[in-house]
Design a protein around this motif. Structure first.
Motif, PDB file in Angstrom:
ATOM      1  N   ARG A 176       0.834  -1.207   0.000  1.00 46.25           N
ATOM      2  CA  ARG A 176       0.000   0.000   0.000  1.00 46.25           C
ATOM      3  C   ARG A 176       0.873   1.263   0.000  1.00 46.25           C
ATOM      4  NH1 ARG A 176      -1.589  -3.997   2.839  1.00 46.25           N
ATOM      5  NH2 ARG A 176      -0.344  -3.429   4.656  1.00 46.25           N
ATOM      6  N   SER A 177       1.921   1.253   0.822  1.00 44.35           N
ATOM      7  CA  SER A 177       2.855   2.387   0.850  1.00 44.35           C
ATOM      8  C   SER A 177       3.608   2.495  -0.473  1.00 44.35           C
ATOM      9  CB  SER A 177       3.864   2.210   1.988  1.00 44.35           C
ATOM     10  OG  SER A 177       3.235   2.298   3.246  1.00 44.35           O
ATOM     11  N   ALA A 178       4.067   1.357  -0.989  1.00 45.68           N
ATOM     12  CA  ALA A 178       4.865   1.371  -2.225  1.00 45.68           C
ATOM     13  C   ALA A 178       4.055   1.924  -3.397  1.00 45.68           C
ATOM     14  CB  ALA A 178       5.368  -0.030  -2.537  1.00 45.68           C
ATOM     15  N   VAL A 179       2.801   1.498  -3.521  1.00 39.35           N
ATOM     16  CA  VAL A 179       1.953   2.011  -4.602  1.00 39.35           C
ATOM     17  C   VAL A 179       1.756   3.519  -4.449  1.00 39.35           C
ATOM     18  CG1 VAL A 179      -0.386   2.004  -5.556  1.00 39.35           C
ATOM     19  CG2 VAL A 179       0.725  -0.163  -4.974  1.00 39.35           C
ATOM     20  N   SER A 180       1.472   3.961  -3.223  1.00 42.70           N
ATOM     21  CA  SER A 180       1.203   5.386  -2.977  1.00 42.70           C
ATOM     22  C   SER A 180       2.412   6.230  -3.347  1.00 42.70           C
ATOM     23  CB  SER A 180       0.852   5.610  -1.496  1.00 42.70           C
ATOM     24  OG  SER A 180      -0.239   4.793  -1.124  1.00 42.70           O
ATOM     25  N   ILE A 181       3.587   5.789  -2.919  1.00 39.88           N
ATOM     26  CA  ILE A 181       4.813   6.555  -3.182  1.00 39.88           C
ATOM     27  C   ILE A 181       5.127   6.549  -4.683  1.00 39.88           C
ATOM     28  CG2 ILE A 181       7.323   6.546  -2.834  1.00 39.88           C
ATOM     29  CD1 ILE A 181       6.697   5.527   0.060  1.00 39.88           C
ATOM     30  N   THR A 182       4.963   5.407  -5.327  1.00 36.80           N
ATOM     31  CA  THR A 182       5.235   5.327  -6.768  1.00 36.80           C
ATOM     32  C   THR A 182       4.330   6.285  -7.544  1.00 36.80           C
ATOM     33  OG1 THR A 182       5.980   3.049  -6.600  1.00 36.80           O
ATOM     34  CG2 THR A 182       5.235   3.776  -8.772  1.00 36.80           C
ATOM     35  N   LEU A 183       3.035   6.275  -7.226  1.00 34.29           N
ATOM     36  CA  LEU A 183       2.108   7.172  -7.928  1.00 34.29           C
ATOM     37  C   LEU A 183       2.469   8.626  -7.661  1.00 34.29           C
ATOM     38  CD1 LEU A 183      -1.295   5.323  -7.425  1.00 34.29           C
ATOM     39  CD2 LEU A 183      -0.096   5.702  -9.583  1.00 34.29           C
ATOM     40  N   ASP A 184       2.816   8.942  -6.408  1.00 39.75           N
ATOM     41  CA  ASP A 184       3.175  10.326  -6.092  1.00 39.75           C
ATOM     42  C   ASP A 184       4.449  10.749  -6.818  1.00 39.75           C
ATOM     43  OD1 ASP A 184       2.959  12.823  -4.560  1.00 39.75           O
ATOM     44  OD2 ASP A 184       4.801  12.115  -3.582  1.00 39.75           O
TER      45      ASP A 184
ATOM     46  N   ASP B 155      -4.805  24.209  14.712  1.00 41.68           N
ATOM     47  CA  ASP B 155      -4.538  25.630  14.947  1.00 41.68           C
ATOM     48  C   ASP B 155      -3.345  25.855  15.879  1.00 41.68           C
ATOM     49  OD1 ASP B 155      -6.625  26.200  13.303  1.00 41.68           O
ATOM     50  OD2 ASP B 155      -8.071  26.573  14.909  1.00 41.68           O
ATOM     51  N   LYS B 156      -3.132  24.927  16.825  1.00 40.22           N
ATOM     52  CA  LYS B 156      -2.027  25.092  17.783  1.00 40.22           C
ATOM     53  C   LYS B 156      -0.677  24.689  17.209  1.00 40.22           C
ATOM     54  CE  LYS B 156      -4.183  23.798  22.074  1.00 40.22           C
ATOM     55  NZ  LYS B 156      -4.156  22.767  23.100  1.00 40.22           N
ATOM     56  N   SER B 157      -0.660  23.964  16.076  1.00 42.03           N
ATOM     57  CA  SER B 157       0.618  23.449  15.568  1.00 42.03           C
ATOM     58  C   SER B 157       1.453  24.594  14.988  1.00 42.03           C
ATOM     59  CB  SER B 157       0.378  22.352  14.532  1.00 42.03           C
ATOM     60  OG  SER B 157      -0.315  22.875  13.437  1.00 42.03           O
ATOM     61  N   ASP B 158       2.777  24.407  15.017  1.00 40.86           N
ATOM     62  CA  ASP B 158       3.674  25.464  14.538  1.00 40.86           C
ATOM     63  C   ASP B 158       3.522  25.686  13.039  1.00 40.86           C
ATOM     64  OD1 ASP B 158       5.078  26.061  17.015  1.00 40.86           O
ATOM     65  OD2 ASP B 158       5.877  24.012  16.851  1.00 40.86           O
ATOM     66  N   TYR B 159       3.330  24.597  12.303  1.00 41.87           N
ATOM     67  CA  TYR B 159       3.217  24.694  10.848  1.00 41.87           C
ATOM     68  C   TYR B 159       2.105  23.773  10.365  1.00 41.87           C
ATOM     69  CZ  TYR B 159       7.931  26.586  11.420  1.00 41.87           C
ATOM     70  OH  TYR B 159       9.000  27.324  11.827  1.00 41.87           O
ATOM     71  N   ILE B 160       1.578  24.083   9.178  1.00 46.96           N
ATOM     72  CA  ILE B 160       0.589  23.214   8.524  1.00 46.96           C
ATOM     73  C   ILE B 160       1.093  22.942   7.110  1.00 46.96           C
ATOM     74  CG2 ILE B 160      -1.813  22.945   7.804  1.00 46.96           C
ATOM     75  CD1 ILE B 160      -2.514  25.088   9.937  1.00 46.96           C
ATOM     76  N   LEU B 161       1.160  21.666   6.772  1.00 45.39           N
ATOM     77  CA  LEU B 161       1.739  21.239   5.503  1.00 45.39           C
ATOM     78  C   LEU B 161       0.665  21.219   4.422  1.00 45.39           C
ATOM     79  CD1 LEU B 161       4.273  20.139   4.128  1.00 45.39           C
ATOM     80  CD2 LEU B 161       3.856  17.953   5.243  1.00 45.39           C
ATOM     81  N   GLU B 162       1.042  21.618   3.214  1.00 37.82           N
ATOM     82  CA  GLU B 162       0.092  21.608   2.089  1.00 37.82           C
ATOM     83  C   GLU B 162      -0.467  20.191   1.869  1.00 37.82           C
ATOM     84  OE1 GLU B 162       1.699  21.854  -1.928  1.00 37.82           O
ATOM     85  OE2 GLU B 162       3.721  21.501  -1.184  1.00 37.82           O
ATOM     86  N   PRO B 163      -1.725  20.077   1.391  1.00 35.95           N
ATOM     87  CA  PRO B 163      -2.288  18.754   1.102  1.00 35.95           C
ATOM     88  C   PRO B 163      -1.541  18.067  -0.044  1.00 35.95           C
ATOM     89  CG  PRO B 163      -4.002  20.457   1.096  1.00 35.95           C
ATOM     90  CD  PRO B 163      -2.690  21.160   1.134  1.00 35.95           C
ATOM     91  N   ILE B 164      -1.562  16.744  -0.045  1.00 30.01           N
ATOM     92  CA  ILE B 164      -0.991  15.958  -1.146  1.00 30.01           C
ATOM     93  C   ILE B 164      -1.992  15.944  -2.298  1.00 30.01           C
ATOM     94  CG2 ILE B 164      -0.309  13.628  -1.858  1.00 30.01           C
ATOM     95  CD1 ILE B 164       0.441  13.230   1.196  1.00 30.01           C
ATOM     96  N   VAL B 179       0.917   9.262   5.045  1.00 30.51           N
ATOM     97  CA  VAL B 179       2.159   9.183   5.818  1.00 30.51           C
ATOM     98  C   VAL B 179       3.305   8.731   4.917  1.00 30.51           C
ATOM     99  CG1 VAL B 179       3.370   7.942   7.649  1.00 30.51           C
ATOM    100  CG2 VAL B 179       1.026   8.740   8.031  1.00 30.51           C
ATOM    101  N   SER B 180       3.066   7.696   4.109  1.00 25.74           N
ATOM    102  CA  SER B 180       4.116   7.148   3.249  1.00 25.74           C
ATOM    103  C   SER B 180       4.628   8.197   2.271  1.00 25.74           C
ATOM    104  CB  SER B 180       3.581   5.938   2.473  1.00 25.74           C
ATOM    105  OG  SER B 180       3.062   4.973   3.358  1.00 25.74           O
ATOM    106  N   ILE B 181       3.708   8.901   1.644  1.00 24.08           N
ATOM    107  CA  ILE B 181       4.095   9.922   0.659  1.00 24.08           C
ATOM    108  C   ILE B 181       4.822  11.078   1.336  1.00 24.08           C
ATOM    109  CG2 ILE B 181       3.148  11.672  -0.918  1.00 24.08           C
ATOM    110  CD1 ILE B 181       0.945   9.549  -1.605  1.00 24.08           C
ATOM    111  N   LEU B 187      12.159  12.577   2.965  1.00 25.36           N
ATOM    112  CA  LEU B 187      13.343  11.785   3.303  1.00 25.36           C
ATOM    113  C   LEU B 187      13.708  10.727   2.260  1.00 25.36           C
ATOM    114  CD1 LEU B 187      12.388  11.139   7.051  1.00 25.36           C
ATOM    115  CD2 LEU B 187      14.069  12.786   6.236  1.00 25.36           C
ATOM    116  N   GLY B 188      12.946  10.619   1.190  1.00 24.72           N
ATOM    117  CA  GLY B 188      13.191   9.567   0.199  1.00 24.72           C
ATOM    118  C   GLY B 188      14.439   9.831  -0.639  1.00 24.72           C
TER     119      GLY B 188
END
Lengths: 191, 191
Positions: A176-184, B155-164, B179-181, B187-188
């Motif tokens: 599931r992770s591998a597919v998600s990362i590959t597509l991204d 709202d309390k978090s230091d930063y908010i990351l853009e949606p995938i 999470v995987s993406i 870090l990939g």
């Protein structure tokens, strides 16, 4: 090709022939969350279809029951977004059935790309695959379950994609992770 | 910082407070494959810890039973790779417990980064977050279950990351995919 060109991508999740921990060829079991997660990622990144490949009729029945619940049953009413994603799924017997289906859809056979965690002498980079899929042909990406696809499938594929790695020696992602990362990596947008 | 600098990243999967389909604040249930997939992705990409946050004692018991099976029970003997990944997990009551734990580990409080699918006026890009995590401070990334984290956490978090996003209007990824993406984007490695 313009910036708005969308590559024609299909995914197949292979349950046979795959290998088990001891390297024996087996048919693996359907996993409910593979169906949901891979369909949702396919829909998000614009893949045209997601094939679940198993020749085991009982397993096909389970997969079809799950899909039907979300596309035509109570699940679809409860969560229409899930319905949109699971409509991308086809359950088929073999990889040949996948190829035939895509050929009928697209008017030509797809190029096949195997993914694997362990590496292979024929591996090519994500950058290379990204340039290939921009050239207009349909592409089918193959993902294995259990301990990975059997060598007969990997060896026959047109291309083999490099394994996904972080800055560690550990590379045991879920499919599931591998597919998600590959597509991204191939189709994701960043601001 | 040199090329080999490894950012100090932690993840938290929030089960309370999250919102349901109707926008009400609830505690969501533990999902077995969240535990496995997020631990495996954390280990692959070198995150230092993965916190499962729920104040519900029965749910904590279930999570700990699953983790123990793979870290100390028969699962660990059957699959040592899974053992390595699930050893990264801590089960805690609240986000404050996560912050305290990281402060004890690192000698300083982490910066917090919320993730969300819907977008937010304070969203910053992946490139921005990638440069922030290179600066040496510990970072904690927050992921929601159910229909997402409640606004009080975001709202309390230091930063908010853009949606995938992909090249579609559909953005209903599973939290396992998100999470995987996110880990791969930050870090990939690619050849």
């Amino acid at each position: 090709m313009t910036q708005s060109f969308k590559p024609t991508l299909y995914l197949a999740l292979i349950h046979y022939p795959v290998i088990n921990k001891r390297g024996e060829t087996i048919a693996s079991a359907i996993t409910n969350l593979d169906i949901h997660d891979i369909a949702r990622a396919s829909k998000t990144f614009g893949a045209k279809g997601f094939f679940i490949v198993t020749p085991v009729k009982d397993q096909q029945y389970i997969a079809k029951r799950i899909i039907s619940h979300w596309t035509h049953g109570a699940g679809g009413e409860y969560n229409p977004n899930r319905q949109d994603a699971l409509q991308l799924i086809y359950v088929v017997d073999t990889l040949d059935d996948v190829l035939l289906h895509i050929q009928n859809n697209e008017g030509q056979m797809p190029k096949t790309v195997s993914t694997c965690a362990g590496g292979h002498s024929r591996c090519i980079s994500y950058d290379k695959v990204q340039s290939l899929i921009q050239q207009g042909l349909p592409y089918l990406f193959l993902f294995g379950t259990a301990w990975g696809m059997s060598h007969e499938i990997i060896d026959k594929s047109d291309y083999i994609l490099e394994p996904i790695k972080g800055k560690t020696d550990y590379n045991h992602l879920s499919v599931r992770s591998a597919v998600s990362i590959t597509l991204d990596r191939l189709l994701g947008l960043r601001s």
